[in-house]
Design a protein around this motif. Structure first.
Motif, PDB file in Angstrom:
ATOM      1  N   GLN A 113      -3.298  -5.777  -9.436  1.00  0.00           N
ATOM      2  CA  GLN A 113      -2.507  -5.500 -10.629  1.00  0.00           C
ATOM      3  C   GLN A 113      -2.224  -6.808 -11.378  1.00  0.00           C
ATOM      4  O   GLN A 113      -1.879  -7.815 -10.754  1.00  0.00           O
ATOM      5  CB  GLN A 113      -1.175  -4.843 -10.263  1.00  0.00           C
ATOM      6  CG  GLN A 113      -1.320  -3.409  -9.776  1.00  0.00           C
ATOM      7  CD  GLN A 113       0.017  -2.882  -9.287  1.00  0.00           C
ATOM      8  OE1 GLN A 113       0.409  -3.132  -8.148  1.00  0.00           O
ATOM      9  NE2 GLN A 113       0.711  -2.156 -10.128  1.00  0.00           N
ATOM     10  N   LEU A 115       0.363  -8.236 -13.769  1.00  0.00           N
ATOM     11  CA  LEU A 115       1.717  -7.872 -14.180  1.00  0.00           C
ATOM     12  C   LEU A 115       2.293  -8.892 -15.162  1.00  0.00           C
ATOM     13  O   LEU A 115       3.328  -9.510 -14.917  1.00  0.00           O
ATOM     14  CB  LEU A 115       2.621  -7.745 -12.945  1.00  0.00           C
ATOM     15  CG  LEU A 115       2.135  -6.725 -11.903  1.00  0.00           C
ATOM     16  CD1 LEU A 115       2.973  -6.779 -10.658  1.00  0.00           C
ATOM     17  CD2 LEU A 115       2.147  -5.320 -12.498  1.00  0.00           C
ATOM     18  N   THR A 228       0.803  -8.740  -1.492  1.00  0.00           N
ATOM     19  CA  THR A 228       1.188 -10.122  -1.805  1.00  0.00           C
ATOM     20  C   THR A 228       1.196 -10.317  -3.312  1.00  0.00           C
ATOM     21  O   THR A 228       0.409  -9.702  -4.040  1.00  0.00           O
ATOM     22  CB  THR A 228       0.237 -11.137  -1.139  1.00  0.00           C
ATOM     23  OG1 THR A 228       0.703 -12.446  -1.392  1.00  0.00           O
ATOM     24  CG2 THR A 228      -1.183 -11.022  -1.655  1.00  0.00           C
ATOM     25  N   ASN A 229       2.120 -11.151  -3.788  1.00  0.00           N
ATOM     26  CA  ASN A 229       2.201 -11.506  -5.208  1.00  0.00           C
ATOM     27  C   ASN A 229       1.763 -12.955  -5.382  1.00  0.00           C
ATOM     28  O   ASN A 229       2.198 -13.832  -4.630  1.00  0.00           O
ATOM     29  CB  ASN A 229       3.629 -11.334  -5.730  1.00  0.00           C
ATOM     30  CG  ASN A 229       4.024  -9.868  -5.772  1.00  0.00           C
ATOM     31  OD1 ASN A 229       3.443  -9.080  -6.506  1.00  0.00           O
ATOM     32  ND2 ASN A 229       5.003  -9.486  -4.970  1.00  0.00           N
ATOM     33  N   ASN A 249       0.690 -13.317 -13.436  1.00  0.00           N
ATOM     34  CA  ASN A 249       1.298 -12.751 -12.231  1.00  0.00           C
ATOM     35  C   ASN A 249       0.380 -11.663 -11.699  1.00  0.00           C
ATOM     36  O   ASN A 249       0.137 -10.650 -12.376  1.00  0.00           O
ATOM     37  CB  ASN A 249       2.680 -12.169 -12.549  1.00  0.00           C
ATOM     38  CG  ASN A 249       3.645 -13.236 -13.007  1.00  0.00           C
ATOM     39  OD1 ASN A 249       3.677 -14.324 -12.442  1.00  0.00           O
ATOM     40  ND2 ASN A 249       4.422 -12.951 -14.051  1.00  0.00           N
ATOM     41  N   ARG A 251      -0.637  -9.063  -8.442  1.00  0.00           N
ATOM     42  CA  ARG A 251      -0.176  -8.396  -7.215  1.00  0.00           C
ATOM     43  C   ARG A 251      -1.405  -7.822  -6.511  1.00  0.00           C
ATOM     44  O   ARG A 251      -2.209  -7.115  -7.133  1.00  0.00           O
ATOM     45  CB  ARG A 251       0.810  -7.283  -7.569  1.00  0.00           C
ATOM     46  CG  ARG A 251       1.368  -6.512  -6.369  1.00  0.00           C
ATOM     47  CD  ARG A 251       2.254  -5.386  -6.898  1.00  0.00           C
ATOM     48  NE  ARG A 251       2.650  -4.462  -5.855  1.00  0.00           N
ATOM     49  CZ  ARG A 251       3.747  -4.580  -5.120  1.00  0.00           C
ATOM     50  NH1 ARG A 251       4.554  -5.607  -5.313  1.00  0.00           N
ATOM     51  NH2 ARG A 251       4.052  -3.679  -4.204  1.00  0.00           N
ATOM     52  N   GLU A 253      -2.949  -5.651  -3.159  1.00  0.00           N
ATOM     53  CA  GLU A 253      -2.547  -4.670  -2.148  1.00  0.00           C
ATOM     54  C   GLU A 253      -3.795  -4.044  -1.542  1.00  0.00           C
ATOM     55  O   GLU A 253      -4.764  -3.758  -2.263  1.00  0.00           O
ATOM     56  CB  GLU A 253      -1.688  -3.603  -2.838  1.00  0.00           C
ATOM     57  CG  GLU A 253      -0.976  -2.678  -1.899  1.00  0.00           C
ATOM     58  CD  GLU A 253       0.003  -1.763  -2.653  1.00  0.00           C
ATOM     59  OE1 GLU A 253       0.485  -0.811  -2.016  1.00  0.00           O
ATOM     60  OE2 GLU A 253       0.262  -1.993  -3.850  1.00  0.00           O
TER      61      GLU A 253
END
Length: 662
Positions: A113, A115, A228-229, A249, A251, A253
């Motif tokens: 993602q 973000l 984890t970000n 940013n 993300r 998963e």
């Protein structure tokens, strides 16, 4: 409608998982406690269901839950009504489609993602775009293991509003992986990075490469809960490759969740080993290349000034062996012939990488393939590398040639060697082909020599993904070069083993994998009609300014179509066809005593205003657009020919017919 018991329990389980994921129960408990404490009088200790629902609705919790739900009937209805789109690797996804992605439960996926971004300081003073106002946009393009995605364009800002998610298949059967579910240890050995390229598109549709970044995604294998970000700092390109342009940013998963995660020590050790192994291979190749260069210079002192290029800088300022920019590339069903591939490469935009400041110097920047394709334009080296890769994919023996053209300007082009000994040069910027017939300098002066038709003057070296050969003939002039590549007295080869050690396949190198080509998203008929309509308006306005009327002849406009199709066929195949029918149709459409004039022109962009301005610079075209006379009838026809990567060849023909008055 009643459900079977097993379906009902499955539905309950899905609803329960969704509520747990959103922590709805916890939020209801908070609202319940708050409502009892604040809103109920001490004498009323009874709380009805209606009161609770009202409190939940006021705080937006019910709306949040409803937003998360997607009803299949709505999506299907949308799919039924929407126009069919051509299949492509790049998916323009909308949020509802994200909910309905088909996930194979036996495969591993990486959910990435984006973000939002921050600290894009170049756009600090950027005003907020007004509704409907066109503004510059950012688009993030991704490539991972033969899959390509791109975000929706977002307005350029100091904090760009990226909000997109991509489901990347980690274990692909098309890459020879087994069908079993892979564990974390197996995925740790998959060293392909996620290549991200950030493109800026200005209000005129011009694209600029902002940043190119290789994301190490395997840190998620050691993350708690498999999530984890990451804050990714993007650096600029070319001369700005050490300057930060912004932060994204990200993300990450894993789907399905890993049963057992790895420890950070294990992943860090693996990364360190890979870096060490790659660095050692690159160091050994550098030692070998220096030795090869010393030997090459000892053959003849003048070799020092020949264009022998062993390394080239990519967009991030990293020196890579030139052979690593080439790889056999198969275009699937998107391109049918080598000549069509040459045509496709030639319609990708050409733009020299210029240095900041004056002097007209040329900055060296060989782009990775994803950066070149995402931008849809690049320098001659980018075009030559792509064409060579495509020709190798079609089974030809192709090489990139490094040399000069007229006035000693450095240039790269492509060469193919036929099994019959024929040498053909391919100009990647135009798609033209030239058969090379060398001049023999020892022949008597009275013997007629072949006149070279190609624009190339000197050649220093040739290379592809497996071979690198330096020209060690007495003269580096192309016209006298003999391309007998097995004769080491004419071409000094590099060790193929040395090249293989730093160029894929079979190497854990820092060289990025090649992305697949994507089908065009351009609707040729719609694009042609739109541009033609815009050109009619522009011509009418231009004539109005001159005090002239514009009367359009739709039939004559239609008759121009075969000519445009014939021009594109000739560019692609070298064969001219259909000219007799076109001339016959025009003669029938133009009455006796009338004059017909036509002007065809070719572009690789679809900006009608820009094309019209270029056309007006031609005296022949201006003569047609500004035609004066009796019974003047105007015609214009546009034909857009789409190619992969949404590249286009655009042919326009302006024409007029009028009564000749002497």
């Amino acid at each position: 409608m009643s459900l079977p018991p097993e379906k009902a329990s499955e539905l309950k389980q899905i609803i329960h998982q969704q509520l747990v994921k959103m922590d709805v129960h916890g939020r209801i408990r908070e609202v319940l406690a708050e409502t009892i404490r604040e809103e109920l009088a001490p004498e009323h200790q009874q709380l009805s269901t209606e009161d609770l629902m009202k409190a939940l609705r006021q705080r937006g919790i019910i709306d949040d839950v409803m937003k998360e739900l997607t009803f299949v009937t709505d999506v299907n209805e949308k799919e039924r009504t929407s126009a069919p789109k051509p299949s492509t690797h790049i998916v323009d996804r909308e949020p509802p489609a994200l909910k309905k992605t088909n996930i194979d439960p036996t495969r591993r996926y990486l959910y990435l993602q984006v973000l939002g971004g921050k600290a894009f300081l170049e756009h600090l003073q950027e005003p907020e775009p007004l509704p409907g106002q066109t503004c510059s946009t950012f688009t993030l393009c991704l490539h991972f293991r033969n899959q390509r995605f791109r975000t929706k364009p977002v307005p350029c800002a100091c904090e760009p509003d990226f909000h997109d998610g991509f489901l990347l298949e980690v274990h692909k059967e098309s890459l020879g992986d087994g069908s079993k579910m892979v564990d974390a240890t197996t995925m740790l050995s998959i060293c392909d990075p996620v290549h991200m390229v950030l493109i800026k598109t200005d209000t005129f549709g011009e694209t600029t490469l902002v940043a190119s970044y290789f994301l190490e995604w395997r840190s998620v294998l050691a993350a708690e809960n498999g999530v984890t970000n990451v804050a990714v700092e993007l650096l600029g390109v070319g001369t700005e490759s050490k300057v930060s342009v912004g932060v994204l940013n990200i993300r990450l998963e894993m789907y399905p969740q890993l049963n057992k995660t790895l420890s950070p020590e294990v992943t860090n050790t693996q990364f360190a080993l890979e870096r060490q192994k790659t660095a050692e291979k690159e160091r050994l190749f550098l030692v070998y290349a220096k030795q090869w260069w010393r030997e090459y210079l000892q053959i003849r002192p003048t070799h020092n000034v020949r264009l022998v290029k062993i390394f080239a800088q990519d967009e991030n300022g990293v020196n890579r062996p030139v052979c690593s920019y080439i790889r056999p590339l198969r275009a699937g069903r998107l391109l049918d012939t080598p000549r069509q591939a040459a045509r496709f490469v030639s319609v990708l935009g050409y733009e020299r990488a210029l240095v900041i400041g004056g002097g007209g110097g040329k900055q060296e920047q060989w782009c990775t393939l994803l950066a070149f394709l995402s931008r849809n334009k690049g320098d001659c080296e980018d075009h030559a590398n792509l064409l060579c890769s495509l020709l190798l994919g079609f089974g030809l023996e192709a090489f990139v040639c490094v040399g000069t053209k007229a006035k000693g300007v450095p240039h790269t082009w492509v060469m193919t060697c036929g099994t019959d000994g024929t040498t053909t040069f391919w100009e990647s910027l135009t798609g033209h082909r030239y058969i090379h017939i060398p001049i023999n300098p020892d022949t008597p002066p009275l013997v007629e020599q072949p006149k070279p038709l190609h624009p190339y003057r000197t050649i220093g070296c040739i290379f592809n993904h497996q071979k690198f050969l330096g020209n060690c003939q007495p003269s580096d002039a192309v016209e006298v070069c003999v391309f007998d590549l097995h004769d080491e007295s004419k071409w000094k080869p590099m060790s193929e083993e040395a090249i293989k050690s730093v160029c894929p396949p079979g190497t854990t190198s820092s060289v990025p994998p090649f992305p697949p080509l994507c089908a065009s998203t351009v609707d040729a008929a719609v694009a042609s009609n739109e541009m033609e309509l815009q050109l009619r308006i522009l011509v009418s306005e231009h004539r109005k300014d001159l005090g002239l009327s514009a009367v359009w002849d739709d039939h004559l406009s239609y008759l121009l179509s075969p000519a445009l199709a014939a021009y594109e066929l000739e560019r692609t195949t070298g064969i001219s066809a259909g000219n007799e029918e076109f001339q016959d149709a025009v003669r029938r459409a133009v009455p006796d005593g009338h004059t017909f004039k036509g002007f065809p022109i070719h572009f690789v962009y679809r900006n009608a205003r820009r094309a019209f301005a270029t056309c007006l610079r031609s005296p022949f075209c201006e003569e047609i657009i500004c035609c004066r006379g009796d019974q003047v009838r105007l015609a214009v026809r546009v034909r857009v020919f789409p190619y992969p990567e949404s590249a286009c060849a655009v042919w326009i023909m302006f024409a007029c017919k009028y009564r000749s008055v002497l």
